[in-house]
Design a protein around this motif. Structure first.
Motif, PDB file in Angstrom:
ATOM      1  N   ASN A 175       0.806  -1.239   0.000  1.00 41.59           N
ATOM      2  CA  ASN A 175       0.000   0.000   0.000  1.00 41.59           C
ATOM      3  C   ASN A 175       0.833   1.280   0.000  1.00 41.59           C
ATOM      4  OD1 ASN A 175      -1.640  -2.061   2.028  1.00 41.59           O
ATOM      5  ND2 ASN A 175      -2.939  -1.128   0.470  1.00 41.59           N
ATOM      6  N   THR A 176       2.056   1.224  -0.520  1.00 47.81           N
ATOM      7  CA  THR A 176       2.916   2.403  -0.387  1.00 47.81           C
ATOM      8  C   THR A 176       2.547   3.540  -1.353  1.00 47.81           C
ATOM      9  OG1 THR A 176       4.602   1.415  -1.811  1.00 47.81           O
ATOM     10  CG2 THR A 176       4.880   1.130   0.565  1.00 47.81           C
ATOM     11  N   LEU A 177       1.582   3.294  -2.247  1.00 41.50           N
ATOM     12  CA  LEU A 177       1.110   4.415  -3.086  1.00 41.50           C
ATOM     13  C   LEU A 177      -0.279   4.893  -2.640  1.00 41.50           C
ATOM     14  CD1 LEU A 177       2.429   3.264  -6.595  1.00 41.50           C
ATOM     15  CD2 LEU A 177       3.392   5.000  -5.079  1.00 41.50           C
ATOM     16  N   TRP A 178      -0.863   4.171  -1.714  1.00 39.28           N
ATOM     17  CA  TRP A 178      -2.120   4.556  -1.038  1.00 39.28           C
ATOM     18  C   TRP A 178      -3.144   5.183  -2.004  1.00 39.28           C
ATOM     19  CZ3 TRP A 178      -3.625   2.155   2.945  1.00 39.28           C
ATOM     20  CH2 TRP A 178      -4.611   2.660   3.791  1.00 39.28           C
ATOM     21  N   GLY A 179      -3.533   4.372  -2.979  1.00 34.53           N
ATOM     22  CA  GLY A 179      -4.545   4.802  -3.948  1.00 34.53           C
ATOM     23  C   GLY A 179      -4.092   5.978  -4.807  1.00 34.53           C
ATOM     24  N   GLY A 180      -2.807   6.206  -4.876  1.00 33.91           N
ATOM     25  CA  GLY A 180      -2.293   7.336  -5.662  1.00 33.91           C
ATOM     26  C   GLY A 180      -2.244   8.635  -4.863  1.00 33.91           C
ATOM     27  N   ILE A 184       3.859   8.642   3.024  1.00 36.12           N
ATOM     28  CA  ILE A 184       4.778   9.614   2.405  1.00 36.12           C
ATOM     29  C   ILE A 184       6.082   9.653   3.213  1.00 36.12           C
ATOM     30  CG2 ILE A 184       5.158  12.098   2.035  1.00 36.12           C
ATOM     31  CD1 ILE A 184       2.179  12.285   1.209  1.00 36.12           C
ATOM     32  N   ALA A 185       5.942   9.683   4.533  1.00 38.09           N
ATOM     33  CA  ALA A 185       7.140   9.720   5.400  1.00 38.09           C
ATOM     34  C   ALA A 185       7.941   8.430   5.240  1.00 38.09           C
ATOM     35  CB  ALA A 185       6.721   9.925   6.852  1.00 38.09           C
ATOM     36  N   PHE A 186       7.232   7.278   5.184  1.00 32.93           N
ATOM     37  CA  PHE A 186       7.937   5.995   5.042  1.00 32.93           C
ATOM     38  C   PHE A 186       8.652   5.910   3.696  1.00 32.93           C
ATOM     39  CE2 PHE A 186       7.981   1.573   3.549  1.00 32.93           C
ATOM     40  CZ  PHE A 186       8.868   1.056   4.481  1.00 32.93           C
TER      41      PHE A 186
END
Ligand code: SAM
Ligand code: CA
Length: 239
Positions: free
Chosen positions: A183-188, A210-212
């Motif tokens: 999920n590192t783009l979290w739906g864009g 974003i921080a990660f």
């Protein structure tokens, strides 16, 4: 005559490509026809749940399967099990004497998918631990014999702890071991203007991710690749 793909415009069915047509094309051409029957059934069981959207996307599952078999993964950690889609996919991919330490604060959702794990004949590979993940990882690290022994980790729990999980995994993974962060783009939304385009519910996780993403991009201990599959995954190799 070829059957026409059903176009579903819900965000889960668009992936981060944001194109339902293209996403459905990929799913219908390459993913669903090859998905294990027990994974299909587990998805069907999960779809009756209000939080069904949390289940790992089958395209991510298929990628995991390819990766796990390619690098001969045997010993793994899964953080965030839910009903067990990624867990079952992992259990199917690793050898019969492979082991998965699977951690989730909630046993009841794991038990919902358990009949499919049993039906697939892979339950003996799973050690499910009902707990917050951080104390379990810290406990594992107290035993020097666990350090540098895991081949693979799949991280898909609370997004505010991804960096904490990463720090522990840097000690638990063997050199060359792989972690996937989901999920590192979290739906864009990580690339959207927060005020105008991000729904209230998405905001806290968006900020954490974003921080990660920034943190892991600056981590010289690993190689990474951010891949636009499902909701975005970050593939990370410990040097
Ligand atoms: N990988 C799963 C799948 O394929 O269906 C989906 C996991 S779901 C997105 C996130 C899970 O993380 C939930 O089941 C939740 O209970 C669990 N979770 C959230 N915070 C946690 C924590 N601090 N420690 C362990 N599990 C946690
Ligand atoms: Ca996920």
């Amino acid at each position: 005559m070829e059957s026409k793909a059903v176009i579903n415009t819900k965000s889960k069915e668009r992936g981060v490509l944001q194109s339902p047509e293209l996403y459905n094309y990929i799913m219908n051409t390459s993913v669903y026809p090859r998905e294990h029957e027990c994974l299909k059934e587990l998805r069907a069981i999960t779809s009756t749940q209000p939080r069904a959207v949390m289940g790992t996307s089958p395209d991510v599952g298929q990628f995991m399967d390819l990766l796990l078999t390619t690098i001969n993964v045997k010993k793994t950690i899964e953080i965030g099990v839910f009903t067990g889609y990624s867990l079952l996919q992992t259990a199917l991919a690793i050898p019969d004497d492979g082991k998965i330490t699977a951690i989730d604060v909630n046993r009841s959702s794991y038990e919902m998918g358990l009949p499919m794990i049993e039906k697939a004949g892979v339950k003996h590979k799973i050690n499910f631990i009902e707990s917050e993940a951080l104390p379990v990882l810290d406990e594992l690290l107290k035993d020097a014999e666990n350090k540098g022994t895991f081949d693979f980790a799949f991280v898909d729990a609370d997004k505010d702890n991804y960096a904490n999980y990463h720090e522990r995994l840097m000690e638990l993974l063997k050199p060359g071991g792989i972690a996937i962060y989901d999920n590192t783009l979290w739906g864009g939304t990580v690339a959207m203007d927060e005020e105008s385009s991000v729904r209230l519910r998405s905001k806290p996780a968006r900020k954490n991710l974003i921080a990660f993403n920034k943190y892991i991009a600056g981590d010289a201990r690993v190689q990474i690749s951010q891949i636009p599959l499902g909701d975005g995954i970050t593939l990370c190799r410990r040097n």
